[in-house]
Design an enzyme around this catalytic site. Structure first.
Site, PDB file in Angstrom:
ATOM      1  N   ARG A   1     -53.867  41.155  93.454  1.00 58.18           N
ATOM      2  CA  ARG A   1     -54.671  42.122  94.208  1.00 58.18           C
ATOM      3  C   ARG A   1     -54.520  41.952  95.718  1.00 58.18           C
ATOM      4  NH1 ARG A   1     -60.164  43.722  91.459  1.00 58.18           N
ATOM      5  NH2 ARG A   1     -60.017  44.958  93.332  1.00 58.18           N
ATOM      6  N   CYS A   2     -53.847  40.904  96.140  1.00 55.38           N
ATOM      7  CA  CYS A   2     -53.692  40.585  97.560  1.00 55.38           C
ATOM      8  C   CYS A   2     -52.336  41.091  98.065  1.00 55.38           C
ATOM      9  CB  CYS A   2     -53.797  39.075  97.758  1.00 55.38           C
ATOM     10  SG  CYS A   2     -53.418  38.528  99.426  1.00 55.38           S
ATOM     11  N   SER A   3     -52.339  41.899  99.102  1.00 58.21           N
ATOM     12  CA  SER A   3     -51.086  42.459  99.623  1.00 58.21           C
ATOM     13  C   SER A   3     -50.164  41.371 100.175  1.00 58.21           C
ATOM     14  CB  SER A   3     -51.373  43.507 100.702  1.00 58.21           C
ATOM     15  OG  SER A   3     -52.003  42.927 101.821  1.00 58.21           O
TER      16      SER A   3
END
Length: 113
Positions: A9-11
């Site tokens: 979920r973390c870019s």
């Protein structure tokens, strides 16, 4: 084998994974939000990263602000908080042998490939 402690979920974590894929390096993905890290594993990571436990904490997370921000926590208490609330762990963490970095910015992982 390179290890990446990854949160899909973390870019920044996704960018780091793209760098590893492009590099054609052999790597293993550890989704630490699904496979919770033990206190012992967190201590090992902190040692490899050569940082203080607070440097691994995402202090802008709501969990931190609501529960820990104004607390004077010991290193052991910080590590226990990260073990209990993995969202507090900075990401991504990439390990190659005895070298490790927090991939912020993701290009930092190039130093250890």
């Amino acid at each position: 084998m390179i290890l990446i402690y990854h949160n899909p979920r973390c870019s920044k974590s996704r960018e780091a994974l793209d760098i590893l894929e492009t590099s054609k390096a052999d790597y293993e993905v550890i989704k630490y939000m699904d496979q919770l890290l033990s206190i012992e594993k967190l201590k090992e990571l902190i040692t490899l990263l050569k940082i203080q436990p607070i440097e691994l904490v995402r202090t802008n997370e709501a969990i931190w602000k609501e529960n820990f921000k104004n607390s004077d926590l010991t290193d052991d208490e910080l590590i226990a908080a990260m073990a209990k609330h993995p969202k507090l762990i900075e990401r991504p963490i990439v390990i190659n042998g005895n070298k490790a970095v927090i991939g912020r910015p993701p290009q930092k992982i190039l130093k250890i490939l």
